[in-house]
Design a protein around this motif. Structure first.
Motif, PDB file in Angstrom:
ATOM      1  N   LEU A 107       0.841  -1.229  -0.022  1.00 14.00           N
ATOM      2  CA  LEU A 107       0.094  -0.002  -0.051  1.00 14.00           C
ATOM      3  C   LEU A 107       0.898   1.203  -0.011  1.00 14.00           C
ATOM      4  CD1 LEU A 107      -2.820  -1.242   2.408  1.00 14.00           C
ATOM      5  CD2 LEU A 107      -3.391  -0.371   0.063  1.00 14.00           C
ATOM      6  N   ALA A 108       2.046   1.438   0.956  1.00  5.30           N
ATOM      7  CA  ALA A 108       2.824   2.494   0.761  1.00  5.30           C
ATOM      8  C   ALA A 108       3.416   2.608  -0.807  1.00  5.30           C
ATOM      9  CB  ALA A 108       4.031   2.235   1.839  1.00  5.30           C
ATOM     10  N   GLN A 109       3.724   1.472  -1.313  1.00  3.86           N
ATOM     11  CA  GLN A 109       4.100   1.430  -2.768  1.00  3.86           C
ATOM     12  C   GLN A 109       3.337   2.270  -3.697  1.00  3.86           C
ATOM     13  OE1 GLN A 109       5.685  -2.387  -3.044  1.00  3.86           O
ATOM     14  NE2 GLN A 109       7.585  -2.084  -2.111  1.00  3.86           N
ATOM     15  N   ARG A 110       2.175   1.682  -3.397  1.00  3.47           N
ATOM     16  CA  ARG A 110       0.912   2.028  -4.522  1.00  3.47           C
ATOM     17  C   ARG A 110       0.577   3.628  -4.426  1.00  3.47           C
ATOM     18  NH1 ARG A 110      -4.196  -0.573  -3.593  1.00  3.47           N
ATOM     19  NH2 ARG A 110      -4.695   0.895  -5.320  1.00  3.47           N
ATOM     20  N   SER A 111       0.999   4.277  -3.092  1.00  2.59           N
ATOM     21  CA  SER A 111       0.544   5.536  -2.681  1.00  2.59           C
ATOM     22  C   SER A 111       1.682   6.440  -3.039  1.00  2.59           C
ATOM     23  CB  SER A 111       0.509   5.698  -1.026  1.00  2.59           C
ATOM     24  OG  SER A 111      -0.565   4.546  -0.640  1.00  2.59           O
ATOM     25  N   VAL A 112       2.320   6.368  -3.967  1.00  7.87           N
ATOM     26  CA  VAL A 112       3.544   7.471  -4.494  1.00  7.87           C
ATOM     27  C   VAL A 112       3.089   8.587  -4.865  1.00  7.87           C
ATOM     28  CG1 VAL A 112       3.271   6.339  -6.909  1.00  7.87           C
ATOM     29  CG2 VAL A 112       5.457   7.498  -6.090  1.00  7.87           C
ATOM     30  N   ASN A 113       1.600   8.641  -5.225  1.00  5.91           N
ATOM     31  CA  ASN A 113       1.256   9.868  -5.662  1.00  5.91           C
ATOM     32  C   ASN A 113       0.311  10.624  -4.270  1.00  5.91           C
ATOM     33  OD1 ASN A 113       2.273  10.139  -8.210  1.00  5.91           O
ATOM     34  ND2 ASN A 113       0.766   8.916  -8.857  1.00  5.91           N
ATOM     35  N   GLU A 114       0.491   9.936  -3.169  1.00 10.50           N
ATOM     36  CA  GLU A 114      -0.541  10.272  -2.217  1.00 10.50           C
ATOM     37  C   GLU A 114       0.497  10.203  -0.962  1.00 10.50           C
ATOM     38  OE1 GLU A 114      -4.528   8.382  -1.939  1.00 10.50           O
ATOM     39  OE2 GLU A 114      -3.872   7.585  -3.890  1.00 10.50           O
ATOM     40  N   PRO A 115       1.615  11.135  -0.937  1.00  7.16           N
ATOM     41  CA  PRO A 115       2.661  11.001   0.160  1.00  7.16           C
ATOM     42  C   PRO A 115       1.808  10.814   1.878  1.00  7.16           C
ATOM     43  CG  PRO A 115       2.410  13.203  -0.688  1.00  7.16           C
ATOM     44  CD  PRO A 115       1.519  12.350  -1.573  1.00  7.16           C
ATOM     45  N   GLU A 116       0.714  11.502   1.874  1.00  7.06           N
ATOM     46  CA  GLU A 116       0.541  11.147   3.499  1.00  7.06           C
ATOM     47  C   GLU A 116      -0.051   9.996   3.555  1.00  7.06           C
ATOM     48  OE1 GLU A 116       1.013  13.332   5.473  1.00  7.06           O
ATOM     49  OE2 GLU A 116       1.422  15.352   4.493  1.00  7.06           O
ATOM     50  N   CYS A 117      -0.450   9.110   2.433  1.00  7.18           N
ATOM     51  CA  CYS A 117      -1.121   7.869   2.811  1.00  7.18           C
ATOM     52  C   CYS A 117       0.044   7.044   2.753  1.00  7.18           C
ATOM     53  CB  CYS A 117      -1.968   7.443   1.676  1.00  7.18           C
ATOM     54  SG  CYS A 117      -3.477   8.065   1.592  1.00  7.18           S
ATOM     55  N   ALA A 118       1.041   7.204   1.964  1.00  2.17           N
ATOM     56  CA  ALA A 118       2.449   6.495   1.831  1.00  2.17           C
ATOM     57  C   ALA A 118       2.963   6.606   3.499  1.00  2.17           C
ATOM     58  CB  ALA A 118       3.442   6.908   0.856  1.00  2.17           C
ATOM     59  N   ALA A 119       2.810   7.609   3.866  1.00  5.60           N
ATOM     60  CA  ALA A 119       3.760   7.905   5.293  1.00  5.60           C
ATOM     61  C   ALA A 119       2.862   7.185   6.390  1.00  5.60           C
ATOM     62  CB  ALA A 119       3.752   9.116   5.795  1.00  5.60           C
ATOM     63  N   PHE A 120       1.641   7.067   6.324  1.00  2.00           N
ATOM     64  CA  PHE A 120       0.863   6.263   7.094  1.00  2.00           C
ATOM     65  C   PHE A 120       1.098   4.823   7.032  1.00  2.00           C
ATOM     66  CE2 PHE A 120      -3.054   3.786   7.740  1.00  2.00           C
ATOM     67  CZ  PHE A 120      -3.582   4.062   9.179  1.00  2.00           C
ATOM     68  N   PHE A 121       1.107   4.330   5.984  1.00  2.00           N
ATOM     69  CA  PHE A 121       1.442   2.915   5.478  1.00  2.00           C
ATOM     70  C   PHE A 121       2.985   2.703   6.084  1.00  2.00           C
ATOM     71  CE2 PHE A 121      -2.161   3.248   2.704  1.00  2.00           C
ATOM     72  CZ  PHE A 121      -3.073   2.360   3.595  1.00  2.00           C
ATOM     73  N   ASP A 122       3.647   3.462   5.670  1.00  2.00           N
ATOM     74  CA  ASP A 122       5.288   3.228   6.095  1.00  2.00           C
ATOM     75  C   ASP A 122       5.405   3.007   7.606  1.00  2.00           C
ATOM     76  OD1 ASP A 122       6.411   3.277   3.723  1.00  2.00           O
ATOM     77  OD2 ASP A 122       6.746   5.414   3.836  1.00  2.00           O
ATOM     78  N   ILE A 123       4.570   3.831   8.367  1.00  2.00           N
ATOM     79  CA  ILE A 123       4.463   3.503   9.947  1.00  2.00           C
ATOM     80  C   ILE A 123       3.924   2.245  10.487  1.00  2.00           C
ATOM     81  CG2 ILE A 123       3.331   4.179  11.954  1.00  2.00           C
ATOM     82  CD1 ILE A 123       3.820   7.177  11.077  1.00  2.00           C
ATOM     83  N   LEU A 124       2.842   1.776   9.625  1.00  2.00           N
ATOM     84  CA  LEU A 124       2.078   0.490   9.906  1.00  2.00           C
ATOM     85  C   LEU A 124       3.190  -0.719   9.472  1.00  2.00           C
ATOM     86  CD1 LEU A 124      -1.589   0.633   8.720  1.00  2.00           C
ATOM     87  CD2 LEU A 124      -0.497   1.045  10.930  1.00  2.00           C
ATOM     88  N   THR A 125       3.932  -0.268   8.464  1.00  2.00           N
ATOM     89  CA  THR A 125       5.185  -1.546   8.130  1.00  2.00           C
ATOM     90  C   THR A 125       6.123  -1.638   9.376  1.00  2.00           C
ATOM     91  OG1 THR A 125       4.635  -1.122   5.915  1.00  2.00           O
ATOM     92  CG2 THR A 125       6.737  -2.319   6.623  1.00  2.00           C
ATOM     93  N   GLU A 126       6.400  -0.293   9.662  1.00  2.00           N
ATOM     94  CA  GLU A 126       7.497  -0.565  10.894  1.00  2.00           C
ATOM     95  C   GLU A 126       6.911  -1.003  12.134  1.00  2.00           C
ATOM     96  OE1 GLU A 126       8.526   3.512  11.264  1.00  2.00           O
ATOM     97  OE2 GLU A 126       9.660   3.859   9.356  1.00  2.00           O
ATOM     98  N   GLY A 127       5.372  -0.915  12.361  1.00  2.00           N
ATOM     99  CA  GLY A 127       4.873  -1.115  13.445  1.00  2.00           C
ATOM    100  C   GLY A 127       4.839  -2.505  13.498  1.00  2.00           C
ATOM    101  N   GLU A 128       4.490  -3.295  12.330  1.00  2.00           N
ATOM    102  CA  GLU A 128       4.368  -4.874  12.214  1.00  2.00           C
ATOM    103  C   GLU A 128       5.881  -5.494  12.421  1.00  2.00           C
ATOM    104  OE1 GLU A 128       1.771  -6.598  11.976  1.00  2.00           O
ATOM    105  OE2 GLU A 128       0.612  -4.500  11.783  1.00  2.00           O
ATOM    106  N   ASP A 129       7.020  -4.837  12.343  1.00  2.00           N
ATOM    107  CA  ASP A 129       8.267  -5.427  12.635  1.00  2.00           C
ATOM    108  C   ASP A 129       8.540  -5.328  13.874  1.00  2.00           C
ATOM    109  OD1 ASP A 129       9.045  -5.757   9.940  1.00  2.00           O
ATOM    110  OD2 ASP A 129       9.915  -3.583  10.006  1.00  2.00           O
ATOM    111  N   LEU A 130       8.085  -4.561  14.756  1.00  2.00           N
ATOM    112  CA  LEU A 130       8.086  -4.402  16.301  1.00  2.00           C
ATOM    113  C   LEU A 130       7.279  -5.079  16.811  1.00  2.00           C
ATOM    114  CD1 LEU A 130       9.067  -2.844  18.832  1.00  2.00           C
ATOM    115  CD2 LEU A 130       7.684  -0.985  18.355  1.00  2.00           C
TER     116      LEU A 130
END
Length: 224
Positions: A60-83
């Motif tokens: 989803l972060a990769q798909r949101s290349v033209n929606e930077p705020e969405c990309a930032a949200f999904f980046d945080i979720l990805t990091e959260g899954e690692d933790l």
């Protein structure tokens, strides 16, 4: 007057709030009546959920290349899954789960419908709509985790490390909330939010969440 992102998040979360009696396993855990084998199954199912959700959020972060705020949200979720994965290991160990047991475990179909649908959303959903739907579901999940963390300490003797997975989701997440609001506002500004679609996504997520807990409740009853 058009709704702001904050208002839309609040109203969507309210509309999608589950029946308080829908999760039949939660009160068993809350009073210490759930079996330890069921707690172990919860850990084992979550291993699969975390791995699947991480890939979905990354996509989803990769798909949101033209929606930077969405990309930032999904980046945080990805990091959260690692933790979350790191913290889950301590909970699983406290439940008596070792690598051999984890490798031999066969996940329950109803427990894996939730991550399967998140994967579907990663492929098909508008990112801003997915942000809205997930945010509503996270409110439910966070409440469940707070109850479980307290019960694990009170009734099962788990230490802070073993409860860390649930503490992670039970704690307030102001940064994630801010990112969600920014992502939804971005979607509203550019006409990328479909409230009906987002509500449908959220309704299905809540339904699959309920299936997850019901499957574990049935497992607990079968081993009673």
């Amino acid at each position: 007057m058009a709704q702001t992102a904050r208002e839309l998040l609040e109203t969507t979360t309210g509309r999608l709030a589950p029946d308080p009696h829908a999760n039949r396993l939660l009160p068993l855990i809350a009073r210490g009546a759930a079996r330890r084998t069921t707690l172990a199954a919860l850990a084992l199912e979550q291993r699969h959920v975390i791995a699947a959700d991480r890939q979905a959020f990354l996509h989803l972060a990769q798909r949101s290349v033209n929606e930077p705020e969405c990309a930032a949200f999904f980046d945080i979720l990805t990091e959260g899954e690692d933790l979350a994965g790191d913290r889950l290991a301590a909970y699983a160990a406290a439940c008596g789960v070792d690598e051999a047991r984890a490798a031999a475990y066969e996940p329950l179909a109803d427990c894996q419908t939730y991550p399967a649908y998140v994967a579907w959303l990663a492929l098909n959903g508008s990112p801003a709509d997915v942000v809205l739907a997930l945010s509503a579901n996270f409110a439910t999940w966070g409440g469940y985790c707070a109850t479980i963390a307290e019960a694990l300490r009170r009734h099962y003797g788990f230490d802070d490390a073993a409860c860390g997975f649930f503490d992670l989701f039970a704690e307030p997440a102001p940064e994630l909330e801010q990112k969600a609001q920014a992502a939804v506002q971005e979607g509203l500004d550019y006409g990328l939010v479909g409230e009906d679609e987002a509500h449908r996504y959220g309704r299905l997520l809540q339904g699959y969440e309920a299936r997850f807990w019901h499957a574990l409740w049935e497992l607990d009853q079968r081993t009673a």
